[in-house]
Write an enzyme that holds these catalytic residues in place. Structure first.
Site, short mmCIF file in Angstrom:
data_model
loop_
_atom_site.label_atom_id
_atom_site.label_comp_id
_atom_site.label_asym_id
_atom_site.label_seq_id
_atom_site.Cartn_x
_atom_site.Cartn_y
_atom_site.Cartn_z
N LYS A 50 0.83 -1.20 0.00
CA LYS A 50 0.00 0.00 0.00
C LYS A 50 0.87 1.26 0.00
O LYS A 50 1.93 1.30 0.63
CB LYS A 50 -0.91 -0.02 1.23
CG LYS A 50 -1.99 1.05 1.27
CD LYS A 50 -2.89 0.82 2.48
CE LYS A 50 -3.98 1.87 2.60
NZ LYS A 50 -4.86 1.61 3.78
N SER A 71 -9.69 1.73 2.97
CA SER A 71 -8.89 2.52 2.06
C SER A 71 -7.93 1.70 1.21
O SER A 71 -7.36 2.20 0.24
CB SER A 71 -8.08 3.56 2.86
OG SER A 71 -7.18 2.92 3.76
N SER A 123 -9.93 -0.64 6.98
CA SER A 123 -9.30 -0.44 5.67
C SER A 123 -8.72 -1.68 5.04
O SER A 123 -8.55 -1.74 3.83
CB SER A 123 -8.19 0.62 5.78
OG SER A 123 -8.74 1.91 5.91
#
Length: 443
Positions: A65, A143, A167
């Site tokens: 990420k 996210s 997330s």
């Protein structure tokens, strides 16, 4: 002739190249050449060892990420505000641990800007979509949006991501993969750009609980965990396991399709010999009532971002900027009062879960919304808030949690297990056992 690990990395790259639109939304940076070089080196070391021993994650392809530092990559956290930063000089602690265990880093994954959103929208890099629903442009969740898609489509074997309110687990549920977070503080956050440091934790996504457990054991950083389940029995032992389904699951009311998948999952669990108890769990109800009070996340996010806002505020997504800047006006007494209430509820929750291996709920009460429906700000904020109604239990109380795909459904619905603090490995071992039991029961 390609070695075993290089061949595997090549297959992952080929799958990504075969779906360029999904690839370009899932990744903000892809470094296939470096991945191939790392794979070749690993193949060489494997051949040089007479005993054939290799690192525990050798050949496992990992996506990362965009809020983690990776040496030579720009840590932009999904925002054009930081897109012009210099590349990171060293790996984040979790990235370094994965490299040391033999993981091959493939690329940097897309995310909601600064991780402030549970549906995966990104106005600058684009919004990844769930591959489980075709023709409807439904979001992948956030996210960690690109992370979930990278695993779901086989571009990577697993993904390193973060979780603040859901997330890692919401996009896992929306995309049909497993998403895991350990107990708060179990994994290091150094080299990770935070949203709300009191609640942020690294997480992982993979195809199954078994694979998540393999990664956790290979990394070996979780010193908070014990190896036993209920009553001190080995967590790898077969059932009986006991899980609690809280009566409060009905608030907010899950969408009909979500509830149907959840009830079917409960049915399969019972058929496999799992003891499922329905009952009240007052801390869950009180947490729902407390949610949003004190604006803790905005306050912490503003603390993290105030220096970025002074320099690059005009480059933020306007909605993300407004939400972060709202934290400027949160009184300290409100923040602290909410913090104290959460600490008390966490203790109450631990007592309520005594005698159980986990709390069982859907991962999210909603199906992944259509992208077109989220263009309206009011609708977006309402759906965003509702999406993490169940995942926030673990996030607020600092607990390990695991989302698994709804068994036999094929729908973008996850089944969420929330464990007790310090028992993340036990939770994964239990879920791995359940996977084996359910695979046999469903065949």
């Amino acid at each position: 002739m390609q070695g075993f690990i290089e061949s595997h990395v090549t297959r992952c790259l080929d799958r990504a190249d075969a779906r360029p639109q999904e690839r370009d939304l899932a990744f903000t940076y892809l470094d296939g050449e470096a991945a191939i070089r790392a794979a070749r080196a690993m193949d060489g070391r494997r051949e040089d060892r007479a005993d054939g021993a290799i690192l525990p994650l050798a050949g496992r392809v990992c996506s990362v990420k965009a809020c983690f530092d990776v040496r030579g990559w720009v840590t932009h956290a999904g925002s054009r505000a930081l897109a012009g930063r210099s590349p990171a000089m060293q790996d984040a602690a979790m990235v370094a641990a994965l490299r040391q265990a033999g993981a091959v880093l493939l690329g940097q994954t897309n995310m909601t800007e600064f991780a402030f959103g549970a549906l995966g929208l990104n106005t600058f890099y684009g919004t990844p979509l769930t591959p489980l629903v075709t023709g409807e442009d439904r979001v992948s969740g956030g996210s960690s949006s690109g992370a979930a898609v990278s695993v779901a489509l086989g571009f990577a074997d697993f993904a390193l991501c973060t979780d603040t309110s859901g997330s890692a687990r919401i996009p896992a549920g929306f995309c049909g993969v497993a998403g895991y977070i350990p107990s708060q503080g179990a994994w290091p956050c150094s080299g990770m750009l935070n949203l709300a440091p009191s609640f942020d934790t690294p997480g992982i996504m993979a195809a199954s609980a078994r694979q998540c457990l393999d990664i956790v054991e290979a990394v070996g950083l979780d010193h908070l965990d014990c190896q036993t389940c209920l009553h001190g029995q080995p967590a790898s032992a077969a059932a009986p396991f006991r899980v609690l389904v809280p009566d409060e699951i009905m608030a907010p009311q899950p969408e009909a399709d979500v509830l149907a998948v959840f009830h079917e999952a409960v049915r399969h669990l019972r058929l496999s010999g799992i003891e499922i108890i329905h009952g009240a769990c007052a801390p869950v109800r009180e947490l729902g009532e407390l949610a949003g009070k004190g604006d803790m996340f905005a306050a912490e996010a503003f603390t993290v971002h105030q220096h970025y806002l002074r320099r690059f505020g005009d480059r933020y997504d306007p909605l993300i900027r407004a939400r972060i800047e709202s934290g400027r006006s949160v009184p300290a007494h409100e923040y602290l009062h909410t913090r104290w209430l959460l600490d008390r509820l966490a203790r109450d929750f631990d007592r309520a879960l005594t005698g159980f291996d986990a709390l069982l709920t859907p991962t999210s009460p909603i199906l992944p919304p259509r992208l077109v429906d989220l263009h309206d700000e009011t609708t977006y904020l309402a759906q965003n808030r509702k999406s993490f109604a169940y995942t926030e239990i673990a996030s607020r109380f600092g607990l390990p949690s695991l989302s698994l795909p709804g068994w036999t459904s094929g729908e973008p619905v996850g089944i969420l297990f929330t464990g007790r603090r310090g028992r993340g490995r036990a939770l994964l071992q239990m879920a791995s056992t359940l996977e084996s039991l359910l695979q046999g029961e469903c065949e």
